[in-house]
Design an enzyme around this catalytic site. Structure first.
Site, short mmCIF file in Angstrom:
data_model
loop_
_atom_site.label_atom_id
_atom_site.label_comp_id
_atom_site.label_asym_id
_atom_site.label_seq_id
_atom_site.Cartn_x
_atom_site.Cartn_y
_atom_site.Cartn_z
N GLU A 54 -2.23 51.80 57.08
CA GLU A 54 -1.72 52.57 58.21
C GLU A 54 -0.66 51.76 58.96
OE1 GLU A 54 -5.95 54.85 59.09
OE2 GLU A 54 -5.22 53.38 60.53
N TYR A 58 1.98 56.66 62.65
CA TYR A 58 0.75 57.10 62.00
C TYR A 58 0.91 57.99 60.77
CZ TYR A 58 -4.20 58.30 61.80
OH TYR A 58 -5.49 58.47 61.41
N CYS A 63 -1.62 56.05 51.31
CA CYS A 63 -2.98 56.30 50.83
C CYS A 63 -3.36 55.29 49.75
CB CYS A 63 -3.08 57.71 50.24
SG CYS A 63 -2.88 59.03 51.44
N GLU A 65 -4.80 55.88 46.90
CA GLU A 65 -4.45 56.38 45.57
C GLU A 65 -2.99 56.08 45.24
OE1 GLU A 65 -7.39 59.41 47.34
OE2 GLU A 65 -5.84 58.04 48.06
#
Length: 148
Positions: A54, A58, A63, A65
């Site tokens: 992060e 924001y 992610c 993945e």
């Protein structure tokens, strides 16, 4: 939970879980506090892991993945044989919509998508169960796909 598909052997599952758990511990999630780890098995049998990252802007974090897929590509892998996502949540955590599309680029309909928590595997899906009738490279004109 979908139980179809050719899921990885138990030693692959153990290795995916260990890799995803280890990288989840390194996640950078100071805003949400929601650490996620992902590990995938590529076409050469190698495991690649990623965690969520992060930042103060924001909505533009990364992610887990996406990190695992980037690691696979950087190492020369081109196909996802299985992917495991782990997070500490009351319900099994599956890839977000954007990551489902990212996975689609490198996976087939029967690719196992495994959801785990700290204690182990919680749910199994095939990619097709999570994103049926998805848009992908096979929808593009042949000359574009051949350029890859």
């Amino acid at each position: 939970m979908t139980a179809s598909g050719d899921f990885p052997a138990s030693h692959d599952l153990d290795a995916l879980f260990a890799a995803a758990s280890a990288v989840r511990a390194r996640a950078h999630a100071p805003y949400s506090g929601f650490a996620v780890g992902a590990a995938l098995l590529d076409d050469a049998g190698r495991i690649h892991a990623g965690c969520n990252v992060e930042n103060a802007a924001y909505p533009v974090g990364t992610c887990a993945e996406a990190g695992a897929i980037a690691a696979m590509i950087a190492s020369g892998g081109r196909r996802i044989r299985a992917i495991l996502i782990t997070a500490d949540s009351p319900a099994p955590v599956t890839p977000c919509g954007a990551c489902r599309q990212r996975i689609r680029e490198f996976a087939g309909p029967d690719t196992p998508i495994l959801a785990a928590g700290p204690a182990g595997l919680r749910a199994r899906f095939t990619f097709e169960a999570l994103l049926p009738a998805s848009f992908g490279p096979d929808h593009l004109p042949e000359h574009i796909v051949d350029a890859k």
